[in-house]
Design a protein around this motif. Structure first.
Motif, mmCIF file in Angstrom:
data_model
loop_
_atom_site.group_PDB
_atom_site.id
_atom_site.type_symbol
_atom_site.label_atom_id
_atom_site.label_comp_id
_atom_site.label_asym_id
_atom_site.label_seq_id
_atom_site.Cartn_x
_atom_site.Cartn_y
_atom_site.Cartn_z
ATOM 1 N N ARG A 28 0.847 -1.183 0.000
ATOM 2 C CA ARG A 28 0.000 0.000 0.000
ATOM 3 C C ARG A 28 0.889 1.242 0.000
ATOM 4 O O ARG A 28 1.684 1.457 0.912
ATOM 5 C CB ARG A 28 -0.925 -0.013 1.226
ATOM 6 C CG ARG A 28 -1.909 -1.175 1.182
ATOM 7 C CD ARG A 28 -2.903 -1.172 2.313
ATOM 8 N NE ARG A 28 -4.006 -2.080 1.995
ATOM 9 C CZ ARG A 28 -5.102 -2.226 2.742
ATOM 10 N NH1 ARG A 28 -5.244 -1.515 3.860
ATOM 11 N NH2 ARG A 28 -6.044 -3.066 2.371
ATOM 12 N N TYR A 29 0.695 2.085 -1.041
ATOM 13 C CA TYR A 29 1.555 3.252 -1.264
ATOM 14 C C TYR A 29 0.826 4.510 -0.775
ATOM 15 O O TYR A 29 0.367 5.336 -1.572
ATOM 16 C CB TYR A 29 1.886 3.362 -2.749
ATOM 17 C CG TYR A 29 2.544 2.128 -3.331
ATOM 18 C CD1 TYR A 29 3.931 1.952 -3.290
ATOM 19 C CD2 TYR A 29 1.772 1.130 -3.934
ATOM 20 C CE1 TYR A 29 4.531 0.828 -3.834
ATOM 21 C CE2 TYR A 29 2.357 -0.005 -4.476
ATOM 22 C CZ TYR A 29 3.739 -0.153 -4.423
ATOM 23 O OH TYR A 29 4.328 -1.272 -4.962
ATOM 24 N N TYR A 30 0.743 4.669 0.532
ATOM 25 C CA TYR A 30 -0.083 5.731 1.127
ATOM 26 C C TYR A 30 0.300 7.126 0.654
ATOM 27 O O TYR A 30 -0.560 7.913 0.256
ATOM 28 C CB TYR A 30 0.012 5.664 2.652
ATOM 29 C CG TYR A 30 -0.593 4.428 3.250
ATOM 30 C CD1 TYR A 30 -1.966 4.344 3.477
ATOM 31 C CD2 TYR A 30 0.194 3.328 3.588
ATOM 32 C CE1 TYR A 30 -2.539 3.200 4.026
ATOM 33 C CE2 TYR A 30 -0.361 2.189 4.145
ATOM 34 C CZ TYR A 30 -1.723 2.132 4.352
ATOM 35 O OH TYR A 30 -2.271 0.994 4.887
ATOM 36 N N ARG A 31 1.582 7.458 0.716
ATOM 37 C CA ARG A 31 1.999 8.827 0.397
ATOM 38 C C ARG A 31 2.010 9.088 -1.112
ATOM 39 O O ARG A 31 2.064 10.247 -1.522
ATOM 40 C CB ARG A 31 3.379 9.113 0.993
ATOM 41 C CG ARG A 31 3.385 9.178 2.513
ATOM 42 C CD ARG A 31 4.666 9.825 3.037
ATOM 43 N NE ARG A 31 4.692 9.832 4.486
ATOM 44 C CZ ARG A 31 5.331 8.934 5.240
ATOM 45 N NH1 ARG A 31 6.018 7.949 4.647
ATOM 46 N NH2 ARG A 31 5.304 9.001 6.557
ATOM 47 N N HIS A 32 1.962 8.048 -1.909
ATOM 48 C CA HIS A 32 1.992 8.263 -3.361
ATOM 49 C C HIS A 32 0.596 8.527 -3.939
ATOM 50 O O HIS A 32 0.483 8.982 -5.085
ATOM 51 C CB HIS A 32 2.607 7.046 -4.070
ATOM 52 C CG HIS A 32 2.949 7.318 -5.503
ATOM 53 N ND1 HIS A 32 4.118 7.941 -5.877
ATOM 54 C CD2 HIS A 32 2.256 7.080 -6.650
ATOM 55 C CE1 HIS A 32 4.138 8.072 -7.188
ATOM 56 N NE2 HIS A 32 3.016 7.566 -7.695
ATOM 57 N N ALA A 269 -7.748 -0.575 -6.454
ATOM 58 C CA ALA A 269 -7.488 0.516 -5.513
ATOM 59 C C ALA A 269 -6.292 1.348 -5.960
ATOM 60 O O ALA A 269 -5.229 0.797 -6.297
ATOM 61 C CB ALA A 269 -7.235 -0.042 -4.118
ATOM 62 N N VAL A 270 -6.458 2.658 -5.945
ATOM 63 C CA VAL A 270 -5.321 3.551 -6.175
ATOM 64 C C VAL A 270 -4.230 3.262 -5.144
ATOM 65 O O VAL A 270 -3.036 3.241 -5.454
ATOM 66 C CB VAL A 270 -5.783 5.022 -6.095
ATOM 67 C CG1 VAL A 270 -4.588 5.969 -6.067
ATOM 68 C CG2 VAL A 270 -6.696 5.349 -7.272
ATOM 69 N N GLU A 277 2.133 2.798 -12.497
ATOM 70 C CA GLU A 277 0.987 2.132 -13.089
ATOM 71 C C GLU A 277 -0.283 2.951 -12.839
ATOM 72 O O GLU A 277 -0.253 3.972 -12.168
ATOM 73 C CB GLU A 277 0.861 0.707 -12.537
ATOM 74 C CG GLU A 277 2.072 -0.159 -12.876
ATOM 75 C CD GLU A 277 1.959 -1.579 -12.353
ATOM 76 O OE1 GLU A 277 0.928 -1.913 -11.724
ATOM 77 O OE2 GLU A 277 2.911 -2.358 -12.566
ATOM 78 N N LYS A 278 -1.418 2.478 -13.398
ATOM 79 C CA LYS A 278 -2.675 3.211 -13.300
ATOM 80 C C LYS A 278 -3.792 2.296 -12.816
ATOM 81 O O LYS A 278 -3.726 1.077 -12.985
ATOM 82 C CB LYS A 278 -3.057 3.817 -14.656
ATOM 83 C CG LYS A 278 -2.060 4.836 -15.196
ATOM 84 C CD LYS A 278 -2.523 5.419 -16.529
ATOM 85 C CE LYS A 278 -1.537 6.457 -17.046
ATOM 86 N NZ LYS A 278 -1.994 7.083 -18.318
ATOM 87 N N GLY A 297 -3.421 -1.615 -13.123
ATOM 88 C CA GLY A 297 -1.975 -1.651 -13.041
ATOM 89 C C GLY A 297 -1.381 -1.486 -14.430
ATOM 90 O O GLY A 297 -1.636 -0.506 -15.128
ATOM 91 N N SER A 298 -0.603 -2.468 -14.876
ATOM 92 C CA SER A 298 -0.001 -2.417 -16.210
ATOM 93 C C SER A 298 -0.924 -2.999 -17.276
ATOM 94 O O SER A 298 -0.600 -2.960 -18.466
ATOM 95 C CB SER A 298 1.328 -3.187 -16.208
ATOM 96 O OG SER A 298 1.115 -4.546 -15.824
#
Length: 307
Positions: A28-32, A269-270, A277-278, A297-298
């Motif tokens: 999980r990339y919270y700050r991104h 989920a973002v 990725e998206k 994602g990809s």
């Protein structure tokens, strides 16, 4: 032709990357997440979307000590883009605010075009009816024990004997939905949904339904379904107007099609999307069809729905 965008489970928090407590275990990339949101909004502006559907969990439960500050950070990014946003409520929103507060702070914030008196609402754009469901209408999250629906919400969870009632351990099949982070659609909202679908049929309008929790096992995991998904699903499946049903909550992209041809989609989920990725969706609409481009994602899922 016109377009709208969809995004879900941004779950921003000023927190180090980490793994969730329950499977599937993806970073999980919270700050991104604010950077992802800006990229998504840039993509949406390039596609000239008229509005965005935000499917819940706009900030993470880890924001409890600074909920309003975190929410303002994300809402300001939406505001900078100048694109109207239609929000729905997720479980992490209920970790940060009461249901009443979330209605005021999220649903009726300054970026939203309208201010409905409850967390479920509908609107029409270009003859296409959009119906937002409040997945936490009946819930233990965001409600005081004295609330009229709290006892009903608690009754859905009697089969879950885990110390952590967010865990589906020991529950089998569809019973795995009876966890604390889900909710149900109340009787008044069911009646309202039925009337909205009848109105769409009378007006010969196609319908897009959106919310946080899943309403069909075709398009989400059992542990992410509404407690009374079967009641909602029966209404949607019986309506010829319903074409597309969107939800977040499950974090992993899923796309299912029912026997009646309705498309049920869980957005990725973002929060769990790597930086390069998206995980958002763009929908192009004309008089005869919707063309959906969903990033996972990809990977990209593209499909067309006839109206």
């Amino acid at each position: 032709m016109w377009c709208f965008g969809v995004i879900s489970d941004i779950q921003y928090a000023d927190h180090d990357d980490s793994l969730p407590l329950f499977p599937p275990l993806r970073t999980r990339y919270y700050r991104h997440t604010p950077k992802h949101l800006r990229t998504a909004l840039t993509d949406f502006k390039t596609s000239e979307v008229e509005f965005v559907l935000q499917l819940g969990d706009i900030i993470d439960g880890k924001c409890k000590r600074h909920s309003r500050e975190a929410l303002r950070k994300i809402l300001d990014i939406f505001a900078e883009a100048g694109i109207p946003v239609h929000h729905t409520l997720g479980n992490h929103d209920m970790y940060n605010f009461s249901h009443e507060q979330a209605l005021k702070e999220i649903i009726n914030n300054r970026v939203t075009r309208s201010s409905p008196p409850q967390a479920y609402y509908a609107f029409v754009s270009h003859g296409l009816r959009f119906i937002n469901l409040d997945s936490y209408d009946v819930a233990v999250l965001g409600r005081a024990k004295e609330h009229p629906t709290y006892a009903l919400a608690a009754s859905y969870l009697t089969s879950n004997v885990n110390q952590d009632m967010n865990s589906p351990d020991g529950l089998e099949g569809l019973d795995r939905r009876f966890v604390q982070y889900n909710g149900a659609i109340g009787e008044a909202q069911i009646a309202w949904l039925s009337s909205e679908l009848r109105a769409a049929e009378e007006a010969k309008q196609s319908v897009v339904v959106f919310g946080h929790c899943g309403v069909s096992p075709e398009g989400t995991y059992n542990q992410c379904l509404l407690w009374n998904y079967d009641q909602v699903l029966a209404l949607l499946e019986s309506s010829p107007c319903v074409k597309l049903v969107l939800n977040g909550h499950g974090h992993i992209y899923l796309h299912g099609v029912s026997a009646t041809g309705k498309h049920y989609v869980t957005l990725r989920a973002v929060l769990e999307t790597p930086p390069n990725e998206k995980s958002w969706m763009t929908v192009e609409v004309d008089v005869s069809e919707m063309k959906i481009t969903a990033h996972d994602g990809s990977n990209v899922d593209e499909f067309v729905i006839t109206l």
